[in-house]
Enzyme design. Structure first.
Site, PDB file in Angstrom:
ATOM      1  N   TYR A   1      -0.757 -11.272   0.428  1.00  0.00           N
ATOM      2  CA  TYR A   1      -2.348 -11.270   1.106  1.00  0.00           C
ATOM      3  C   TYR A   1      -2.403 -12.308   2.066  1.00  0.00           C
ATOM      4  O   TYR A   1      -3.556 -12.291   2.977  1.00  0.00           O
ATOM      5  CB  TYR A   1      -2.793 -12.429  -0.287  1.00  0.00           C
ATOM      6  CG  TYR A   1      -2.779 -11.184  -1.934  1.00  0.00           C
ATOM      7  CD1 TYR A   1      -3.731 -10.817  -1.954  1.00  0.00           C
ATOM      8  CD2 TYR A   1      -2.007 -10.997  -2.672  1.00  0.00           C
ATOM      9  CE1 TYR A   1      -4.312  -9.735  -2.656  1.00  0.00           C
ATOM     10  CE2 TYR A   1      -1.965 -10.029  -3.591  1.00  0.00           C
ATOM     11  CZ  TYR A   1      -3.300  -9.345  -3.232  1.00  0.00           C
ATOM     12  OH  TYR A   1      -3.497  -8.670  -5.650  1.00  0.00           O
TER      13      TYR A   1
ATOM     14  N   GLU B   1      -2.235 -10.302 -11.807  1.00  0.00           N
ATOM     15  CA  GLU B   1      -0.315  -9.405 -11.344  1.00  0.00           C
ATOM     16  C   GLU B   1       0.414 -10.415 -11.370  1.00  0.00           C
ATOM     17  O   GLU B   1       1.559 -10.036 -12.009  1.00  0.00           O
ATOM     18  CB  GLU B   1      -0.550  -9.575  -9.610  1.00  0.00           C
ATOM     19  CG  GLU B   1      -1.595  -8.034  -9.382  1.00  0.00           C
ATOM     20  CD  GLU B   1      -1.960  -8.938  -7.565  1.00  0.00           C
ATOM     21  OE1 GLU B   1      -1.056  -9.353  -6.988  1.00  0.00           O
ATOM     22  OE2 GLU B   1      -2.956  -7.724  -6.793  1.00  0.00           O
TER      23      GLU B   1
ATOM     24  N   ARG C   1       6.016   6.555  -5.352  1.00  0.00           N
ATOM     25  CA  ARG C   1       4.594   7.365  -5.894  1.00  0.00           C
ATOM     26  C   ARG C   1       4.319   7.126  -7.511  1.00  0.00           C
ATOM     27  O   ARG C   1       5.756   6.815  -7.907  1.00  0.00           O
ATOM     28  CB  ARG C   1       4.964   9.389  -6.164  1.00  0.00           C
ATOM     29  CG  ARG C   1       4.697   9.648  -4.590  1.00  0.00           C
ATOM     30  CD  ARG C   1       3.335   9.143  -4.237  1.00  0.00           C
ATOM     31  NE  ARG C   1       3.260   9.853  -2.320  1.00  0.00           N
ATOM     32  CZ  ARG C   1       4.015   9.379  -1.214  1.00  0.00           C
ATOM     33  NH1 ARG C   1       4.243   8.265  -1.092  1.00  0.00           N
ATOM     34  NH2 ARG C   1       3.858   9.709  -0.154  1.00  0.00           N
ATOM     35  N   GLN C   2       3.165   7.167  -7.936  1.00  0.00           N
ATOM     36  CA  GLN C   2       2.641   6.987  -9.646  1.00  0.00           C
ATOM     37  C   GLN C   2       3.188   8.096 -10.357  1.00  0.00           C
ATOM     38  O   GLN C   2       2.291   9.390  -9.956  1.00  0.00           O
ATOM     39  CB  GLN C   2       1.736   6.180  -9.643  1.00  0.00           C
ATOM     40  CG  GLN C   2       2.015   4.365  -9.163  1.00  0.00           C
ATOM     41  CD  GLN C   2       2.393   4.033  -7.352  1.00  0.00           C
ATOM     42  OE1 GLN C   2       1.239   4.577  -6.442  1.00  0.00           O
ATOM     43  NE2 GLN C   2       3.190   3.675  -7.218  1.00  0.00           N
TER      44      GLN C   2
ATOM     45  N   SER D   1       2.303   9.439 -14.271  1.00  0.00           N
ATOM     46  CA  SER D   1       1.840   9.176 -15.992  1.00  0.00           C
ATOM     47  C   SER D   1       2.958   9.275 -16.598  1.00  0.00           C
ATOM     48  O   SER D   1       3.521  10.827 -16.403  1.00  0.00           O
ATOM     49  CB  SER D   1       1.155   9.379 -16.386  1.00  0.00           C
ATOM     50  OG  SER D   1      -0.229   9.234 -15.832  1.00  0.00           O
TER      51      SER D   1
ATOM     52  N   GLY E   1      -6.654  19.899 -15.622  1.00  0.00           N
ATOM     53  CA  GLY E   1      -4.915  20.811 -13.949  1.00  0.00           C
ATOM     54  C   GLY E   1      -3.815  19.793 -14.767  1.00  0.00           C
ATOM     55  O   GLY E   1      -3.875  19.487 -15.663  1.00  0.00           O
TER      56      GLY E   1
ATOM     57  N   GLY F   1      -4.187  16.382 -14.759  1.00  0.00           N
ATOM     58  CA  GLY F   1      -4.580  15.088 -15.343  1.00  0.00           C
ATOM     59  C   GLY F   1      -4.518  15.331 -17.304  1.00  0.00           C
ATOM     60  O   GLY F   1      -4.684  14.765 -18.067  1.00  0.00           O
TER      61      GLY F   1
ATOM     62  N   VAL G   1      -7.576   7.728 -12.278  1.00  0.00           N
ATOM     63  CA  VAL G   1      -7.699   8.702 -10.914  1.00  0.00           C
ATOM     64  C   VAL G   1      -6.155   8.511 -10.659  1.00  0.00           C
ATOM     65  O   VAL G   1      -5.533   7.416 -10.484  1.00  0.00           O
ATOM     66  CB  VAL G   1      -8.099   7.411  -9.755  1.00  0.00           C
ATOM     67  CG1 VAL G   1      -8.273   8.524  -7.958  1.00  0.00           C
ATOM     68  CG2 VAL G   1      -9.711   8.077 -10.608  1.00  0.00           C
ATOM     69  N   PHE G   2      -5.029   9.505 -10.444  1.00  0.00           N
ATOM     70  CA  PHE G   2      -4.003  10.095  -9.174  1.00  0.00           C
ATOM     71  C   PHE G   2      -4.001   9.968  -7.636  1.00  0.00           C
ATOM     72  O   PHE G   2      -5.174  10.036  -7.468  1.00  0.00           O
ATOM     73  CB  PHE G   2      -3.693  11.227  -9.473  1.00  0.00           C
ATOM     74  CG  PHE G   2      -3.066  11.745 -10.760  1.00  0.00           C
ATOM     75  CD1 PHE G   2      -3.024  10.682 -11.945  1.00  0.00           C
ATOM     76  CD2 PHE G   2      -3.322  12.766 -11.206  1.00  0.00           C
ATOM     77  CE1 PHE G   2      -2.466  10.604 -13.076  1.00  0.00           C
ATOM     78  CE2 PHE G   2      -2.508  13.381 -12.605  1.00  0.00           C
ATOM     79  CZ  PHE G   2      -2.533  12.184 -13.476  1.00  0.00           C
ATOM     80  N   GLY G   3      -4.029   8.380  -7.624  1.00  0.00           N
ATOM     81  CA  GLY G   3      -3.880   8.419  -5.590  1.00  0.00           C
ATOM     82  C   GLY G   3      -5.210   6.994  -5.718  1.00  0.00           C
ATOM     83  O   GLY G   3      -5.612   6.281  -7.061  1.00  0.00           O
TER      84      GLY G   3
END
Length: 398
Positions: free
Chosen positions: A98, A140, A206-207, A209, A275, A277, A387-389
């Site tokens: 930060y 966090e 990358r994330q 689910s 899609g 999702g 949301v992806f991204g």
């Protein structure tokens, strides 16, 4: 939360700062990565840097937080902060970063605003930054504690035990943890970060689910290969995973994160996805089946065709196993008997009263569905989305 003096200055300058935020965040990232290229190795997503989504998400979150402080000075925008905090912990953001961001961000503000960036203006926006930063650091820390990790150290090796081709562009990996250390529990709807070394030696995250779990601590992720075209680059990590990962390989995964999770209760549920999702929605369906839920469920999904519908058989099987579930699928082409043709259209679809809704898919899709759910009487607080991204909706959702 803001001091009266700073609130007055922020209110007066928000239109100017807000209009300049895209330029400010562009300058911020350019200067920071010029001097600190190491931050692109294993922390920042260079794909989102290239397409501009990360800077737009940052601009939206800053503006949204400042506006929330002005509009509701006695409240902290916890929903906005929670979303950001989970995104940060998923990539291992630490407190000291930060300070780094502050240095380059406020340098960019001074450069872009020029003479308008008076000491009083800088001090007022500095107060906004540290109110937001301090709240995120505290959130966090709690999230890291919940997964039993020190700051940012949530990584673990997993072995691929099965690879399943879902569609021509989607593959699922079933994973088993390596070692005997306990695995942090995952809640339905959460995601993990996958950390890979790219051919040029740079690590990227990358994330994905968790699309399902299994016995003995197994977990499943489902990866869609992002194809390039019309000026858009292909997804470098998704392509690498799709092309190269096979059973027996190891992947580096974070602990599970994400604040959009299926909550227990008796209220009817509406799941709406499009899609890829479908991945967190499938995990939620799996949880309902595993717990013997008798909640009413309305499952809505839209895709280009049945052949492109990843996890279709899983969604059908799980929905059919729930005693009070109804499923409606839309396909733009090759719709089979029982499905609907075209894009998702909720005209004539009976939305259960007092429902809680979970959505995942492209932003235009979710904007449309959210409006239709609101018109059907679903409360804004009961509509949750993933949301992806970078979350380009953050700060304007209410």
């Amino acid at each position: 939360m803001l001091s009266p003096e700073s609130a007055e200055i922020v209110r007066a300058t928000l239109p100017v700062v807000g209009a300049s935020l895209d330029t400010i965040t562009t300058r911020f990232y350019t200067s920071m990565f010029t001097e600190r290229p190491d931050l692109l190795d294993g922390l920042f997503n260079r794909g989102n840097q290239a397409n501009g989504e990360q800077r737009r998400a940052l601009a939206g979150s800053i503006a949204g937080f400042a506006k929330a402080l002005l509009d509701h000075p006695e409240e902290r925008p916890d929903r906005l902060l929670s979303r950001i905090a989970h995104k940060h912990t998923a990539v291992g953001v630490t407190d000291d970063q930060y300070v780094i961001v502050h240095k380059y961000l406020f340098g960019a503000i001074a450069d872009v605003l020029g003479e308008a960036a008076t000491p009083d203006v800088i001090a007022a926006w500095d107060e906004v930054y540290w109110l937001m930063g301090g709240a995120l650091i505290a959130l966090e820390a709690r999230i890291y504690a919940q997964v039993g990790a020190d700051d940012g150290r949530t990584w673990r090796q997993w072995r691929v035990v099965e690879r399943r081709e879902e569609t021509p562009d989607v593959v699922s990996f079933l994973l088993r943890p390596i070692g005997d250390d306990p695995v942090p529990p995952a809640r339905p709807g959460q995601y993990v970060s996958v950390r890979v070394r790219m051919p040029d030696g740079v690590h990227q995250l990358r994330q994905y689910s968790l699309s399902g779990t299994g016995e003995e601590g197994l977990r499943r992720i489902t990866v869609k290969r992002v194809r390039g075209g019309e000026g858009a680059p292909e997804g470098e990590v998704s392509t690498l995973l799709y092309d190269t990962v096979r059973p027996g390989d190891e992947l580096t995964l974070s602990a599970p994160f994400g604040d959009v999770v299926l909550e227990d209760g008796d209220a009817p549920l509406v799941f709406a996805s499009a899609g890829i999702g479908c991945t967190p929605i499938t995990a939620m369906l799996e949880h309902l089946v595993a717990t013997g839920s008798r909640r009413r469920v309305l499952l809505l999904h839209a895709d280009t065709s049945p052949a492109d519908h990843a996890l279709r058989q899983d969604m059908e099987r799980l929905a059919d196993a729930l005693p009070a579930a109804e499923r409606i699928f839309w396909y733009e082409a090759d719709a089979p008997q029982g499905a609907r043709t075209g894009r998702m259209d909720l005209t004539g679809v009976q939305i259960p009263r007092n429902a809680v809704a979970y959505m995942c898919g492209p932003l235009p899709f979710m904007r449309d569905v959210r409006g239709r759910l609101r018109a059907a009487g679903v409360a804004a607080r009961d509509i949750h989305y993933e949301v992806f991204g970078p979350d380009l909706w953050l700060g304007e959702d209410s």
